[in-house]
Design a protein around this motif. Structure first.
Motif, PDB file in Angstrom:
ATOM      1  N   LYS A  78       0.802  -1.222   0.000  1.00  0.00           N
ATOM      2  CA  LYS A  78       0.000   0.000   0.000  1.00  0.00           C
ATOM      3  C   LYS A  78       0.837   1.275   0.000  1.00  0.00           C
ATOM      4  N   ILE A  79       1.912   1.309   0.820  1.00  0.00           N
ATOM      5  CA  ILE A  79       2.669   2.553   0.981  1.00  0.00           C
ATOM      6  C   ILE A  79       4.167   2.380   0.770  1.00  0.00           C
ATOM      7  N   GLY A  80       4.588   1.172   0.401  1.00  0.00           N
ATOM      8  CA  GLY A  80       5.994   0.953   0.099  1.00  0.00           C
ATOM      9  C   GLY A  80       6.863   0.566   1.274  1.00  0.00           C
ATOM     10  N   GLY A  81       6.272   0.292   2.429  1.00  0.00           N
ATOM     11  CA  GLY A  81       7.046  -0.090   3.601  1.00  0.00           C
ATOM     12  C   GLY A  81       6.259   0.149   4.874  1.00  0.00           C
ATOM     13  N   TYR A  82       6.974   0.372   5.959  1.00  0.00           N
ATOM     14  CA  TYR A  82       6.310   0.601   7.245  1.00  0.00           C
ATOM     15  C   TYR A  82       6.603   2.011   7.751  1.00  0.00           C
ATOM     16  N   THR A  83       5.801   2.464   8.687  1.00  0.00           N
ATOM     17  CA  THR A  83       6.036   3.717   9.400  1.00  0.00           C
ATOM     18  C   THR A  83       6.008   3.419  10.900  1.00  0.00           C
ATOM     19  N   GLY A  84       6.243   4.430  11.706  1.00  0.00           N
ATOM     20  CA  GLY A  84       6.145   4.241  13.149  1.00  0.00           C
ATOM     21  C   GLY A  84       4.757   3.816  13.575  1.00  0.00           C
ATOM     22  N   ASP A  85       3.732   4.362  12.918  1.00  0.00           N
ATOM     23  CA  ASP A  85       2.360   3.960  13.222  1.00  0.00           C
ATOM     24  C   ASP A  85       2.127   2.491  12.901  1.00  0.00           C
ATOM     25  N   CYS A  86       2.732   2.026  11.822  1.00  0.00           N
ATOM     26  CA  CYS A  86       2.604   0.615  11.449  1.00  0.00           C
ATOM     27  C   CYS A  86       3.209  -0.288  12.518  1.00  0.00           C
ATOM     28  N   LEU A  87       4.332   0.139  13.087  1.00  0.00           N
ATOM     29  CA  LEU A  87       4.949  -0.642  14.157  1.00  0.00           C
ATOM     30  C   LEU A  87       4.047  -0.686  15.385  1.00  0.00           C
ATOM     31  N   GLY A  88       3.389   0.438  15.683  1.00  0.00           N
ATOM     32  CA  GLY A  88       2.442   0.452  16.793  1.00  0.00           C
ATOM     33  C   GLY A  88       1.294  -0.503  16.559  1.00  0.00           C
ATOM     34  N   ALA A  89       0.798  -0.551  15.328  1.00  0.00           N
ATOM     35  CA  ALA A  89      -0.281  -1.475  14.997  1.00  0.00           C
ATOM     36  C   ALA A  89       0.176  -2.920  15.116  1.00  0.00           C
ATOM     37  N   ILE A  90       1.402  -3.206  14.665  1.00  0.00           N
ATOM     38  CA  ILE A  90       1.936  -4.564  14.777  1.00  0.00           C
ATOM     39  C   ILE A  90       2.046  -4.962  16.244  1.00  0.00           C
ATOM     40  N   GLN A  91       2.494  -4.042  17.088  1.00  0.00           N
ATOM     41  CA  GLN A  91       2.600  -4.350  18.513  1.00  0.00           C
ATOM     42  C   GLN A  91       1.238  -4.647  19.123  1.00  0.00           C
ATOM     43  N   GLN A  92       0.245  -3.832  18.819  1.00  0.00           N
ATOM     44  CA  GLN A  92      -1.083  -4.019  19.395  1.00  0.00           C
ATOM     45  C   GLN A  92      -1.741  -5.304  18.911  1.00  0.00           C
ATOM     46  N   VAL A  93      -1.680  -5.558  17.616  1.00  0.00           N
ATOM     47  CA  VAL A  93      -2.253  -6.787  17.068  1.00  0.00           C
ATOM     48  C   VAL A  93      -1.474  -7.996  17.590  1.00  0.00           C
ATOM     49  N   GLY A  94      -0.154  -7.865  17.659  1.00  0.00           N
ATOM     50  CA  GLY A  94       0.667  -8.959  18.161  1.00  0.00           C
ATOM     51  C   GLY A  94       0.351  -9.309  19.599  1.00  0.00           C
ATOM     52  N   GLU A  95       0.108  -8.308  20.429  1.00  0.00           N
ATOM     53  CA  GLU A  95      -0.238  -8.584  21.819  1.00  0.00           C
ATOM     54  C   GLU A  95      -1.559  -9.338  21.909  1.00  0.00           C
ATOM     55  N   CYS A  96      -2.534  -8.934  21.107  1.00  0.00           N
ATOM     56  CA  CYS A  96      -3.826  -9.638  21.102  1.00  0.00           C
ATOM     57  C   CYS A  96      -3.668 -11.083  20.643  1.00  0.00           C
ATOM     58  N   VAL A  97      -2.857 -11.303  19.612  1.00  0.00           N
ATOM     59  CA  VAL A  97      -2.638 -12.660  19.102  1.00  0.00           C
ATOM     60  C   VAL A  97      -1.956 -13.527  20.162  1.00  0.00           C
ATOM     61  N   ALA A  98      -0.952 -12.981  20.833  1.00  0.00           N
ATOM     62  CA  ALA A  98      -0.248 -13.740  21.866  1.00  0.00           C
ATOM     63  C   ALA A  98      -1.186 -14.083  23.024  1.00  0.00           C
ATOM     64  N   LEU A  99      -1.986 -13.125  23.461  1.00  0.00           N
ATOM     65  CA  LEU A  99      -2.924 -13.376  24.551  1.00  0.00           C
ATOM     66  C   LEU A  99      -3.948 -14.443  24.170  1.00  0.00           C
ATOM     67  N   LEU A 100      -4.451 -14.371  22.943  1.00  0.00           N
ATOM     68  CA  LEU A 100      -5.386 -15.389  22.464  1.00  0.00           C
ATOM     69  C   LEU A 100      -4.735 -16.765  22.451  1.00  0.00           C
ATOM     70  N   CYS A 101      -3.482 -16.813  22.044  1.00  0.00           N
ATOM     71  CA  CYS A 101      -2.745 -18.077  22.022  1.00  0.00           C
ATOM     72  C   CYS A 101      -2.641 -18.666  23.425  1.00  0.00           C
ATOM     73  N   PHE A 102      -2.317 -17.835  24.406  1.00  0.00           N
ATOM     74  CA  PHE A 102      -2.175 -18.314  25.785  1.00  0.00           C
ATOM     75  C   PHE A 102      -3.523 -18.770  26.348  1.00  0.00           C
ATOM     76  N   LEU A 103      -4.592 -18.022  26.039  1.00  0.00           N
ATOM     77  CA  LEU A 103      -5.912 -18.393  26.546  1.00  0.00           C
ATOM     78  C   LEU A 103      -6.397 -19.697  25.932  1.00  0.00           C
ATOM     79  N   LEU A 104      -6.157 -19.880  24.643  1.00  0.00           N
ATOM     80  CA  LEU A 104      -6.539 -21.134  23.991  1.00  0.00           C
ATOM     81  C   LEU A 104      -5.770 -22.308  24.587  1.00  0.00           C
ATOM     82  N   TYR A 105      -4.506 -22.096  24.864  1.00  0.00           N
ATOM     83  CA  TYR A 105      -3.699 -23.140  25.475  1.00  0.00           C
ATOM     84  C   TYR A 105      -4.237 -23.496  26.860  1.00  0.00           C
ATOM     85  N   LEU A 106      -4.582 -22.497  27.657  1.00  0.00           N
ATOM     86  CA  LEU A 106      -5.155 -22.749  28.968  1.00  0.00           C
ATOM     87  C   LEU A 106      -6.457 -23.529  28.868  1.00  0.00           C
TER      88      LEU A 106
END
Length: 257
Positions: free
Chosen positions: A223-251
């Motif tokens: 879309k924009i040719g790479g990442y920006t600082g905002d993109c990194l923030g989005a990756i962090q937020q989505v990544g945290e949700c994915v990790a938490l979901l993974c741990f909850l499913l495991y439990l």
């Protein structure tokens, strides 16, 4: 130690010794190796605040919300702001420059508001569920998710291309790519902390987060040719949700079995 303090100064609102502060671009770039470690500190401080309230009140949901707000306050909503800007930019923009201009706009739009509400709500619900399982599950799960989600953003910095060419970007000092040594340090910190916190299920979360950040980066690049600082923030937020979901499913699976 100076690199760590520089990382804490850049990625959080926590106090830093005055003689350790620096805005030198080279130091800011190399200090990114401690991004996951800053995430560990943020997670420990915010979860401890939630645990204290939980022990005093006995209300897990309120305590989880308090801990989440503490986390947002400690980071200055740094990553949440990035997620909201990405939702606004990619939701309302069509061409690359239009997307970049919208993300640069300080105003919050509908896409950003909905994305921010969704991410915060999902994190709050999962934090509350972990706390209901026990204080250790709560602290360990949030700690591992916080560290690994920041590691996912570091992977994008290491492997990706920076999209903005203007010198006014906040992230420009750390957007020149990481040295191999810095990347390995970030990996070691994230993996060791995560495995010690939640065990070998962290390895599954690591694999999932790497794939998620890879897919998100490919979308951003198209879309924009790479990442920006905002993109990194989005990756962090989505990544945290994915990790938490993974741990909850495991439990859940281990409980059922």
């Amino acid at each position: 130690m100076r690199l760590y303090w520089v990382a804490q100064m850049f990625y959080s609102r926590l106090p830093v010794p005055q003689h350790m502060t620096s805005h030198e671009p080279t130091l800011l770039n190399e200090a990114t190796r401690y991004f996951p470690l800053v995430g560990a500190v943020v997670a420990l401080l915010s979860t401890m605040a939630g645990v204290v309230l939980y022990l005093l009140s006995g209300h897990a949901d309120v305590a989880a919300l308090f801990a989440l707000l503490a986390s947002v306050w400690i980071t200055g909503a740094f990553h949440e702001d990035g997620l909201a800007d990405v939702c606004d930019g990619f939701g309302g923009g069509w061409q690359a420059q239009q997307i970049l201009d919208i993300m640069k706009d300080s105003r919050l739009g509908t896409y950003g508001a909905v994305g921010l509400w969704g991410a915060l709500s999902l994190r709050w619900l999962m934090w509350g569920h972990l706390l209901k399982q026990g204080v250790w599950f709560f602290v360990a799960g949030v700690l591992a998710a916080s560290v690994l989600s920041r590691w996912a953003a570091v992977c994008t910095i290491k492997e990706g291309l920076y999209a903005r060419s203007d010198a006014t970007s906040k992230l420009r000092p750390v957007a020149k790519g990481l040295s191999r040594q810095s990347f390995y340090v970030a990996c070691a910190i994230a993996f060791v902390v995560a495995v010690l916190a939640v065990g070998y299920v962290a390895l599954l979360a690591i694999a999932l987060l790497y794939l998620v950040q890879k897919r998100m980066y490919h979308y951003f690049k198209a879309k924009i040719g790479g990442y920006t600082g905002d993109c990194l923030g989005a990756i962090q937020q989505v990544g945290e949700c994915v990790a938490l979901l993974c741990f909850l499913l495991y439990l859940h699976i281990t409980t059922v079995i």
